[in-house]
Write a protein that holds these residues in place. Structure first.
Motif, PDB file in Angstrom:
ATOM      1  N   GLU A 159      60.337  32.425  46.691  1.00  0.00           N
ATOM      2  CA  GLU A 159      60.570  33.784  46.208  1.00  0.00           C
ATOM      3  C   GLU A 159      59.707  34.051  44.974  1.00  0.00           C
ATOM      4  N   GLY A 160      59.059  35.220  44.996  1.00  0.00           N
ATOM      5  CA  GLY A 160      58.246  35.607  43.853  1.00  0.00           C
ATOM      6  C   GLY A 160      56.916  34.901  43.752  1.00  0.00           C
ATOM      7  N   TYR A 161      56.557  34.110  44.784  1.00  0.00           N
ATOM      8  CA  TYR A 161      55.306  33.350  44.717  1.00  0.00           C
ATOM      9  C   TYR A 161      54.091  34.268  44.823  1.00  0.00           C
ATOM     10  N   GLY A 162      54.227  35.345  45.573  1.00  0.00           N
ATOM     11  CA  GLY A 162      53.149  36.319  45.713  1.00  0.00           C
ATOM     12  C   GLY A 162      53.728  37.712  45.778  1.00  0.00           C
ATOM     13  N   LYS A 163      52.856  38.709  45.858  1.00  0.00           N
ATOM     14  CA  LYS A 163      53.320  40.090  45.818  1.00  0.00           C
ATOM     15  C   LYS A 163      53.399  40.730  47.193  1.00  0.00           C
ATOM     16  N   GLY A 164      53.086  39.979  48.253  1.00  0.00           N
ATOM     17  CA  GLY A 164      53.289  40.498  49.608  1.00  0.00           C
ATOM     18  C   GLY A 164      52.205  41.433  50.078  1.00  0.00           C
ATOM     19  N   SER A 165      52.585  42.564  50.662  1.00  0.00           N
ATOM     20  CA  SER A 165      51.635  43.500  51.270  1.00  0.00           C
ATOM     21  C   SER A 165      50.702  44.079  50.212  1.00  0.00           C
ATOM     22  N   GLY A 166      49.595  44.653  50.690  1.00  0.00           N
ATOM     23  CA  GLY A 166      48.592  45.168  49.772  1.00  0.00           C
ATOM     24  C   GLY A 166      47.686  44.087  49.216  1.00  0.00           C
ATOM     25  N   TYR A 167      47.606  42.966  49.936  1.00  0.00           N
ATOM     26  CA  TYR A 167      46.863  41.791  49.478  1.00  0.00           C
ATOM     27  C   TYR A 167      45.388  42.096  49.245  1.00  0.00           C
ATOM     28  N   CYS A 168      44.768  42.832  50.168  1.00  0.00           N
ATOM     29  CA  CYS A 168      43.320  43.040  50.094  1.00  0.00           C
ATOM     30  C   CYS A 168      42.929  43.804  48.833  1.00  0.00           C
ATOM     31  N   GLU A 169      43.670  44.853  48.539  1.00  0.00           N
ATOM     32  CA  GLU A 169      43.363  45.623  47.332  1.00  0.00           C
ATOM     33  C   GLU A 169      43.505  44.748  46.084  1.00  0.00           C
ATOM     34  N   ARG A 170      44.558  43.935  46.048  1.00  0.00           N
ATOM     35  CA  ARG A 170      44.758  43.045  44.903  1.00  0.00           C
ATOM     36  C   ARG A 170      43.625  42.029  44.784  1.00  0.00           C
ATOM     37  N   GLN A 171      43.164  41.511  45.937  1.00  0.00           N
ATOM     38  CA  GLN A 171      42.085  40.531  45.901  1.00  0.00           C
ATOM     39  C   GLN A 171      40.789  41.135  45.375  1.00  0.00           C
ATOM     40  N   VAL A 172      40.462  42.331  45.837  1.00  0.00           N
ATOM     41  CA  VAL A 172      39.237  42.992  45.350  1.00  0.00           C
ATOM     42  C   VAL A 172      39.342  43.211  43.842  1.00  0.00           C
ATOM     43  N   SER A 173      40.506  43.697  43.400  1.00  0.00           N
ATOM     44  CA  SER A 173      40.717  43.956  41.973  1.00  0.00           C
ATOM     45  C   SER A 173      40.653  42.659  41.164  1.00  0.00           C
ATOM     46  N   THR A 174      41.330  41.608  41.661  1.00  0.00           N
ATOM     47  CA  THR A 174      41.380  40.330  40.935  1.00  0.00           C
ATOM     48  C   THR A 174      39.997  39.720  40.789  1.00  0.00           C
ATOM     49  N   TRP A 175      39.248  39.652  41.885  1.00  0.00           N
ATOM     50  CA  TRP A 175      37.951  39.000  41.820  1.00  0.00           C
ATOM     51  C   TRP A 175      36.916  39.844  41.100  1.00  0.00           C
ATOM     52  N   THR A 176      37.100  41.164  41.101  1.00  0.00           N
ATOM     53  CA  THR A 176      36.228  42.007  40.270  1.00  0.00           C
ATOM     54  C   THR A 176      36.450  41.685  38.791  1.00  0.00           C
ATOM     55  N   LYS A 177      37.721  41.566  38.411  1.00  0.00           N
ATOM     56  CA  LYS A 177      38.037  41.228  37.012  1.00  0.00           C
ATOM     57  C   LYS A 177      37.552  39.829  36.659  1.00  0.00           C
ATOM     58  N   GLN A 178      37.769  38.878  37.566  1.00  0.00           N
ATOM     59  CA  GLN A 178      37.346  37.499  37.305  1.00  0.00           C
ATOM     60  C   GLN A 178      35.826  37.431  37.141  1.00  0.00           C
ATOM     61  N   TYR A 179      35.123  38.127  38.029  1.00  0.00           N
ATOM     62  CA  TYR A 179      33.663  38.115  37.943  1.00  0.00           C
ATOM     63  C   TYR A 179      33.197  38.760  36.637  1.00  0.00           C
ATOM     64  N   THR A 180      33.764  39.917  36.317  1.00  0.00           N
ATOM     65  CA  THR A 180      33.363  40.634  35.099  1.00  0.00           C
ATOM     66  C   THR A 180      33.595  39.777  33.856  1.00  0.00           C
ATOM     67  N   ALA A 181      34.732  39.074  33.820  1.00  0.00           N
ATOM     68  CA  ALA A 181      35.053  38.234  32.657  1.00  0.00           C
ATOM     69  C   ALA A 181      34.107  37.052  32.532  1.00  0.00           C
ATOM     70  N   ALA A 182      33.574  36.575  33.678  1.00  0.00           N
ATOM     71  CA  ALA A 182      32.735  35.376  33.667  1.00  0.00           C
ATOM     72  C   ALA A 182      31.245  35.690  33.693  1.00  0.00           C
ATOM     73  N   ALA A 183      30.853  36.955  33.946  1.00  0.00           N
ATOM     74  CA  ALA A 183      29.445  37.297  34.167  1.00  0.00           C
ATOM     75  C   ALA A 183      28.588  37.003  32.946  1.00  0.00           C
ATOM     76  N   HIS A 184      27.439  36.404  33.185  1.00  0.00           N
ATOM     77  CA  HIS A 184      26.501  36.111  32.103  1.00  0.00           C
ATOM     78  C   HIS A 184      25.327  37.081  32.105  1.00  0.00           C
ATOM     79  N   ARG A 185      25.217  37.895  33.189  1.00  0.00           N
ATOM     80  CA  ARG A 185      24.205  38.944  33.265  1.00  0.00           C
ATOM     81  C   ARG A 185      24.652  39.980  34.285  1.00  0.00           C
TER      82      ARG A 185
END
Length: 769
Positions: A159-185
């Motif tokens: 219970e509470g391990y993930g947020k369920g439906s809407g996974y794709c939108e969350r993944q795009v948002s998460t990896w956009t943020k992760q990339y932006t935070a780590a980008a060197h150029r």
């Protein structure tokens, strides 16, 4: 292939004494007096991983990296929790032993798990592994992924391990943020890709299962000797959400250009012998999960997977810049972010991939390339050899030498194998789909001995499929491997002379267990290939002596019988319209008199014969039918040549309206049968043998009838020459007419088609109601 450990790298060193003291309190298997040795795994780019060894046990420790970390990353507590739930559910993961949240022990949070001994393949391309084993390993991997996605989420107590439906939108948002935070150029392609993904989210993203998030072959531990997954590793990115994203991530390297490599061990899978095609992997995955194999949004999930991989690569490079990377090769990951982003955009903007209804039975790129190779080989080597082969069998017609292959065919086999045109029929080895091979089978059908040249001849093809799908590891080693190498031949014993064998339950050949042996007694005939001196083993269909009317289809078994076993007797070669078909090893009557074989020779298990037969006959019938199309093309070519070269009653034969109509009708029948057969091949690839039963039954009837009619027309146009040995038409007709009986007569298939059609119509009627 094996785990590689090194001394602990300077930035990841921790207090081994502190760990030893902690474990002596928290673990029952480590005492105060135990000396611990610590080695660091060189692979892995996220949480540093260590092999911990005491005098009596081995463990694996996973910890957070030291220093500044990206927000939300490196959650070892989540890894521990999900592995604990999965281990309790019986899913293959290392047993988690303890979780420590006290950073003062070794400097960061960590958890400890059992050390699973087995094989980890760091290179996704599996160098040094046979093609057959490559196939088996990838099949085992995708089956494991499907089983993960089939788990009941509620029963895992996550219970509470993930947020369920809407996974794709969350993944795009998460990896956009992760990339932006780590980008060197700035990489414009990454921003463009992020925008495309957000604008093209799948509608109704509601399916929710447990997803791994980084499911790759190098995150699996396989059994030391078997193609069996013993443990799935690296659960850091696991959550709940869309399972097809996991599948696409696993398939992603199939879509990378051949020249592309993220690292020395992570490159494209294109053209690697034995690795199953995307179509086959999807088909297996969907079969295990029991879902349709049409995945219309696979393009989005692939683009998302490559975007995610680019984000991971950027994060690895960022940790390198910060000095806390987990692996020594982290620096090279910065170079592949932009190429990955551009590759994902090509996938995003290109056509749909994977099985779909679009296009008219198109081959894969690999399939097209192999088909062209086969056509060239046939034109340059096989077709020019036909005259010499015919002379050999004419010369030795009354000699035992006719059962031996002429040297020219043996030489052609060597050339075909050297050219890589070998075992093309077997998807697990060739990497071709059934649809890919269907076009190749048609090409080989233009010459009676061509399948032998490419090691694609019946009944060996069906027997190899049985052993590949159902054989034990020992059976594969003893019989499948030499068959795949072309070192031996085999035969299949099913039809019997004393019963109507169109109903296989009539079978009288008996199987009786006697302690650690089976004893076989009975008569078989039309055992194709048994006359070849290279025929070393038979797969024999038998019926158990104990009969139970309630299990009419559960009495039969398939048993491997070496041909030199005492009691195996080749009684006589049978003839088809007077021809003994020696070029294919003939068709023999074989008797089994108190033949004793060890119980380990049973295939799959006692009473599983019909189950095996259903898996065996689908592809085999498809191959026969496409070869029949190729044969019909050859017959039509001969018909047209004859019609253009002969004259009666003042005009060419083709100018007679009846002959012109025959030519037109033949072309119609060939094209119709080809399309029907390709449709069956597509169904076999995307739906599996069971769901393609109606399509397979239809082509079995249609192809044999078509070939008979086309060859008959060609014979008629040739007149007396058509039934002579001067032309191959009589031999063609013998094959085509036999096809209406072999592997089940037309009437049995027509009954099956009717039954399945009525079932489908009833389902449609009920749906309308």
């Amino acid at each position: 292939m094996e785990d590689i450990t090194t001394s602990v790298r300077q930035q990841h060193k921790f207090s081994v004494d502190g760990l030893q003291k902690y474990l002596s309190v928290k673990s029952r298997t480590v005492s105060n007096n135990d000396a611990l040795t610590v080695r660091q795994y060189s692979a892995g780019q996220s949480n540093p991983t260590f092999l911990i060894q005491s005098p009596s046990n081995s463990y694996v420790l996973r910890k957070k990296p030291p220093g500044e970390l990206l927000p939300g990353a490196h959650k070892v507590d989540r890894e521990y929790r999900v592995q604990k739930a999965l281990f309790s559910a019986g899913f293959p993961v290392p047993q988690p032993l303890l979780h420590c949240t006290e950073p003062e022990i070794i400097g960061t949070e960590f958890y400890l798990m059992e050390h699973v001994k087995g094989r980890i393949f760091r290179d996704l391309r599996l160098p040094g592994v046979s093609a057959a084993e490559r196939a088996a390993l990838y099949v085992a991997a995708v089956e494991t992924l499907a089983k993960l996605h089939s788990l009941d989420l509620a029963s895992l107590n996550l219970e509470g391990y993930g947020k369920g439906s809407g996974y794709c939108e969350r993944q795009v948002s998460t990896w956009t943020k992760q990339y932006t935070a780590a980008a060197h150029r700035d990489i414009p392609a990454m921003s463009e890709l992020s925008d495309w993904l957000m604008k093209n989210l799948p509608a109704g993203d509601n399916e929710v299962t447990l997803v791994h998030g980084d499911f790759r072959l190098d995150n699996l531990i396989f059994h030391p000797r078997e193609a069996r997954v013993m443990a799935v590793l690296d659960w850091e990115l696991s959550t709940t959400g869309q399972p097809l994203a996991d599948l696409a991530y696993f398939l992603m390297p199939h879509f990378w250009p051949t020249s592309f490599n993220i690292s020395s061990t992570m490159g494209s899978l294109n053209g690697i012998e034995g690795i199953p095609t995307v179509e086959n992997l999807i088909s297996i995955y969907c079969r295990v999960r029991g879902i349709p194999s049409s995945l219309p949004q696979l393009r989005f999930y692939l683009a998302l997977s490559v975007f995610k991989m680019a984000g991971i690569a950027q994060g690895v490079y960022a940790r390198h810049l910060l000095g806390n990377a987990s692996a020594p090769n982290a620096a090279q990951f910065g170079q592949c972010v932009e190429p990955l982003a551009k590759m994902a955009l090509q996938l995003a903007e290109g056509s749909d991939v994977g099985p779909s209804a679009d296009g008219l039975f198109l081959q894969t790129a690999t399939g097209r390339a192999v088909l062209q190779q086969v056509k060239d080989f046939m034109r340059q080597h096989v077709l020019p050899a036909q005259e010499e082969v015919a002379e050999y069998y004419s010369k030795h017609a009354q000699s035992p030498q006719r059962w031996h292959l002429p040297q020219i065919i043996q030489d052609l086999k060597v050339k075909a194998r050297e050219a890589g045109l070998w075992n093309l029929f077997l998807p697990a080895v060739s990497g071709l789909s059934q649809l890919d091979y269907a076009f190749i089978a048609e090409e080989t059908g233009r010459c009676l001995f061509a399948p032998e040249v490419f090691n694609c001849q019946a009944p060996d093809t069906g027997n190899m499929e049985v052993l590949q799908m159902f054989g034990s590891e020992e059976q594969k080693r003893k019989w499948l491997e030499p068959l795949l190498k072309g070192e031996i031949r085999s035969c299949f014993c099913m039809t019997e002379p004393d019963v109507a064998s169109s109903d296989a339950t009539n079978m009288e050949c008996t199987l009786c267990r006697d302690e650690d042996s089976f004893v076989i007694n009975g008569k078989k005939w039309w055992t194709s290939g048994a006359g070849s001196p290279q025929c070393r083993v038979a797969i024999v269909m038998c019926r158990s002596k104990t009969q139970d009317a309630k299990t009419r289809h559960g009495q039969h078994s398939m048993v491997l019988v070496p041909m030199d076993t005492p009691g195996v007797k080749l009684v006589r070669p049978l003839t088809v319209f007077g021809q003994d078909d020696a070029i294919h090893g003939g068709h023999f009557e074989v008797h089994f008199e108190n033949v004793r074989v060890p119980t380990c020779n049973i295939v799959l298990g006692e009473g599983r014969g019909f189950e095996i037969a259903q898996g065996r006959l689908g592809p085999g019938r498809l191959h026969h039918c496409m070869r029949a199309v190729g044969l019909a093309e050859s017959a039509l070519r001969l018909l047209c040549q004859r019609a253009a070269s002969r004259q009666t009653f003042g005009k060419k034969l083709y100018q007679h309206e009846v002959v012109a109509h025959w030519i037109a009708e033949c072309r119609l029948m060939i094209e119709q049968t080809r399309l029907l057969t390709l449709h069956a091949a597509h169904a076999l690839d995307t739906r599996g043998s069971r769901d393609a039963r109606k399509q397979i039954a239809m082509i079995k009837v249609a192809a044999a009838r078509m070939a008979c009619q086309v060859v008959d027309c060609a014979i008629q146009v040739h007149g007396g020459a058509g039934v002579s040995g001067d032309f191959p038409l009589s031999q063609m007709y013998s094959y085509a007419r036999t096809l209406r009986i072999a592997d089940g007569p037309d009437e049995v298939h027509l009954s099956s088609i009717a039954h399945l059609e009525l079932r489908d119509q009833l389902k449609k009627a009920q749906a309308r109601l």
